[in-house]
Write an enzyme that holds these catalytic residues in place. Structure first.
Site, PDB file in Angstrom:
ATOM      1  CE1 TYR A  21      82.439  25.333 -17.205  1.00  0.00           C
ATOM      2  CE2 TYR A  21      81.830  25.312 -19.809  1.00  0.00           C
ATOM      3  CZ  TYR A  21      83.201  25.118 -18.205  1.00  0.00           C
ATOM      4  OH  TYR A  21      84.021  25.091 -19.438  1.00  0.00           O
ATOM      5  CB  SER A  80      84.147  27.509 -22.134  1.00  0.00           C
ATOM      6  OG  SER A  80      83.431  27.025 -22.533  1.00  0.00           O
TER       7      SER A  80
HETATM    8  N1  LIG Z   1      87.009  20.319 -20.544  1.00  0.00           N
HETATM    9  C1  LIG Z   1      86.575  20.744 -21.975  1.00  0.00           C
HETATM   10  O1  LIG Z   1      85.375  20.655 -22.125  1.00  0.00           O
HETATM   11  C2  LIG Z   1      86.402  22.144 -21.229  1.00  0.00           C
HETATM   12  C3  LIG Z   1      85.764  23.397 -22.643  1.00  0.00           C
HETATM   13  C4  LIG Z   1      86.280  24.381 -22.406  1.00  0.00           C
HETATM   14  C5  LIG Z   1      87.070  24.985 -21.447  1.00  0.00           C
HETATM   15  N2  LIG Z   1      87.296  24.403 -20.306  1.00  0.00           N
HETATM   16  C6  LIG Z   1      88.193  24.657 -18.806  1.00  0.00           C
HETATM   17  O2  LIG Z   1      89.423  24.266 -18.929  1.00  0.00           O
HETATM   18  C7  LIG Z   1      90.174  24.118 -17.214  1.00  0.00           C
HETATM   19  C8  LIG Z   1      90.301  22.712 -17.844  1.00  0.00           C
HETATM   20  O3  LIG Z   1      89.532  21.686 -17.339  1.00  0.00           O
HETATM   21  P1  LIG Z   1      89.737  20.982 -17.453  1.00  0.00           P
HETATM   22  O4  LIG Z   1      88.454  20.014 -18.231  1.00  0.00           O
HETATM   23  O5  LIG Z   1      90.926  20.934 -17.132  1.00  0.00           O
HETATM   24  O6  LIG Z   1      89.203  19.863 -16.044  1.00  0.00           O
HETATM   25  P2  LIG Z   1      90.075  19.341 -14.947  1.00  0.00           P
HETATM   26  O7  LIG Z   1      89.339  18.538 -14.359  1.00  0.00           O
HETATM   27  O8  LIG Z   1      90.778  17.454 -15.745  1.00  0.00           O
HETATM   28  O9  LIG Z   1      91.225  19.830 -14.853  1.00  0.00           O
HETATM   29  C9  LIG Z   1      90.929  20.916 -13.382  1.00  0.00           C
HETATM   30  C10 LIG Z   1      91.552  21.075 -11.768  1.00  0.00           C
HETATM   31  O10 LIG Z   1      91.000  22.184 -11.876  1.00  0.00           O
HETATM   32  C11 LIG Z   1      91.418  21.717 -10.569  1.00  0.00           C
HETATM   33  N3  LIG Z   1      90.081  22.779 -10.197  1.00  0.00           N
HETATM   34  C12 LIG Z   1      88.975  22.819 -10.010  1.00  0.00           C
HETATM   35  N4  LIG Z   1      88.523  23.458  -8.777  1.00  0.00           N
HETATM   36  C13 LIG Z   1      89.859  23.826  -8.072  1.00  0.00           C
HETATM   37  C14 LIG Z   1      89.896  24.605  -7.015  1.00  0.00           C
HETATM   38  N5  LIG Z   1      89.034  25.054  -6.519  1.00  0.00           N
HETATM   39  N6  LIG Z   1      91.588  25.675  -6.403  1.00  0.00           N
HETATM   40  C15 LIG Z   1      91.970  24.884  -6.947  1.00  0.00           C
HETATM   41  N7  LIG Z   1      92.532  23.343  -7.997  1.00  0.00           N
HETATM   42  C16 LIG Z   1      90.918  23.239  -8.490  1.00  0.00           C
HETATM   43  C17 LIG Z   1      91.427  20.663  -9.945  1.00  0.00           C
HETATM   44  O11 LIG Z   1      91.572  19.764  -9.103  1.00  0.00           O
HETATM   45  C18 LIG Z   1      92.081  19.551 -11.671  1.00  0.00           C
HETATM   46  O12 LIG Z   1      93.060  19.510 -11.278  1.00  0.00           O
HETATM   47  C19 LIG Z   1      88.609  24.527 -16.609  1.00  0.00           C
HETATM   48  O13 LIG Z   1      88.562  25.859 -16.527  1.00  0.00           O
HETATM   49  C20 LIG Z   1      87.213  24.422 -17.374  1.00  0.00           C
HETATM   50  O14 LIG Z   1      86.212  25.130 -17.261  1.00  0.00           O
HETATM   51  C21 LIG Z   1      87.189  23.069 -20.376  1.00  0.00           C
END
Ligand SMILES: NC(=O)c1ccc[n+]([C@@H]2O[C@H](COP(=O)([O-])OP(=O)(O)OC[C@H]3O[C@@H](n4cnc5c(N)ncnc54)[C@H](O)[C@@H]3O)[C@@H](O)[C@H]2O)c1
Length: 231
Positions: free
Chosen positions: A140, A127
Site C-alpha cells: 500500500y 495517502s
Molecule cells: N480510509 C483511509 O484511512 C484512507 C487514508 C488515506 C487514503 N485513502 C484512500 O482513499 C481512497 C478511498 O478509500 P476509502 O477509505 O474511502 O475506501 P472504501 O473501501 O470505503 O471505498 C473505496 C471504493 O473504491 C471502490 N473500488 C475499489 N476497487 C475498485 C476497482 N478495482 N474498481 C472500481 N472501484 C473500486 C470500492 O468499491 C469502494 O466503493 C483509496 O484510494 C484509499 O487508499 C484512504
C-alpha cells in the site's frame, strides 16, 4: 470560500463508499453534476478501474451524458494485505494493489483526458502512506508513493489540466474499519472524517486553487512534521 463548482461536470471513481461517497455528496452540495463509477452497487456506472475497456466505456458514458468533463476525482482504491509481514507478501498481492491504486488512476486520467475542458482539474487519492509508514503495509505504501509521482508526471504531461492529489492520514471509512477496527475510536489517534477529505478535494478541484498543480496535499494533523530532535 467560493468554489465556483456549480454546474460543473464531475466524475468520481470509488464513489460508492467512504471518501468517494463523501466527495460525490460534497460536489453535489456545491451544485455540481456528479456521476460515480465504481465496481460496487451504488455507482451510476458500474466498472472495475483495472479493466481498461470497461473503465474507458464508463468514462465515455458519463462524459457523453454531461457533454464533457470539468473535474475527475480518483478515489477507487484498496489497501491490500494490511498487517502482513514482508515474508508473507506475494507478487500477486503487490500486483493487485498497484493495479487499482496506480494503474487504475492512470487509466482514469488517460480516458477522461479527451473529455476534459481546458482548465479542468484532476484530484487523485494518495495517502499519508506515501510519506510515512506503519509496519505491515508495504504494498500500500509503495502504491501511494507512486500516486504522488504519477500526480506530478500527469501535471507535466497535460498542459491546461491541473493534477493534484490529497494524502490524508487515517480516515473513518469502511476500508479503515475493516483494516483497523475499533482502534479508530481510540481518542489517542487522530482520525479524519471522509467529509474532511472531501473538502480538501473540493479545494483542489476548484478554481480557488488555480495556481496549485502537480502537488500532494499531506493532511495528517502535523504528525509527519515533527523532528526527532528531543525537545
Ligand atoms: N480510509 C483511509 O484511512 C484512507 C487514508 C488515506 C487514503 N485513502 C484512500 O482513499 C481512497 C478511498 O478509500 P476509502 O477509505 O474511502 O475506501 P472504501 O473501501 O470505503 O471505498 C473505496 C471504493 O473504491 C471502490 N473500488 C475499489 N476497487 C475498485 C476497482 N478495482 N474498481 C472500481 N472501484 C473500486 C470500492 O468499491 C469502494 O466503493 C483509496 O484510494 C484509499 O487508499 C484512504
Amino acid at each position: 470560500m467560493r468554489t465556483d463548482l456549480a454546474g460543473k461536470a464531475v466524475v468520481v471513481t470509488g464513489g460508492a463508499s467512504g471518501i468517494g461517497l463523501a466527495c460525490a455528496r460534497a460536489f453535489r452540495a456545491e451544485g455540481a453534476r456528479v456521476a460515480v463509477i465504481d465496481r460496487a452497487p451504488g455507482a451510476d456506472v458500474r466498472a472495475d478501474v483495472t479493466d481498461e475497456a470497461a473503465l474507458a466505456a464508463a468514462v465515455e458514458t458519463v462524459a457523453r451524458g454531461f457533454g464533457g468533463l470539468d473535474v475527475v476525482v480518483g478515489c477507487a482504491g484498496i489497501s491490500g494485505p494490511i498487517g502482513t509481514p514482508l515474508a508473507a507478501i506475494t507478487a500477486a498481492d503487490v500486483a493487485a494493489v498497484l493495479a487499482v491504486n496506480v494503474t487504475g488512476q492512470l487509466l482514469l486520467v488517460k480516458h477522461a483526458r479527451p473529455w476534459l475542458a481546458d482548465g479542468g482539474a484532476v484530484v487523485l487519492l494518495g495517502s499519508d502512506s506515501a510519506f510515512t509508514a506503519a509496519p505491515g503495509m508495504v504494498p500500500y505504501c509503495a502504491s501511494k508513493g507512486a500516486v504522488v509521482a504519477l500526480t506530478r508526471a500527469l501535471a507535466v504531461e497535460l498542459p491546461g489540466i491541473r493534477v493534484n492529489c490529497v494524502c490524508p492520514s487515517v480516515v473513518d471509512t469502511p476500508m479503515a474499519r475493516a483494516d483497523l477496527g475499533d482502534v479508530l475510536d481510540d481518542p489517542a489517534f487522530p482520525v479524519q472524517a471522509a467529509a474532511d477529505v472531501a473538502r480538501q478535494v473540493l479545494f483542489l478541484a476548484s478554481p480557488a486553487s488555480r495556481p496549485v498543480n502537480g502537488q500532494a496535499l499531506l493532511a495528517d494533523f502535523g504528525l509527519s512534521a515533527r523532528s526527532a530532535f528531543p525537545a
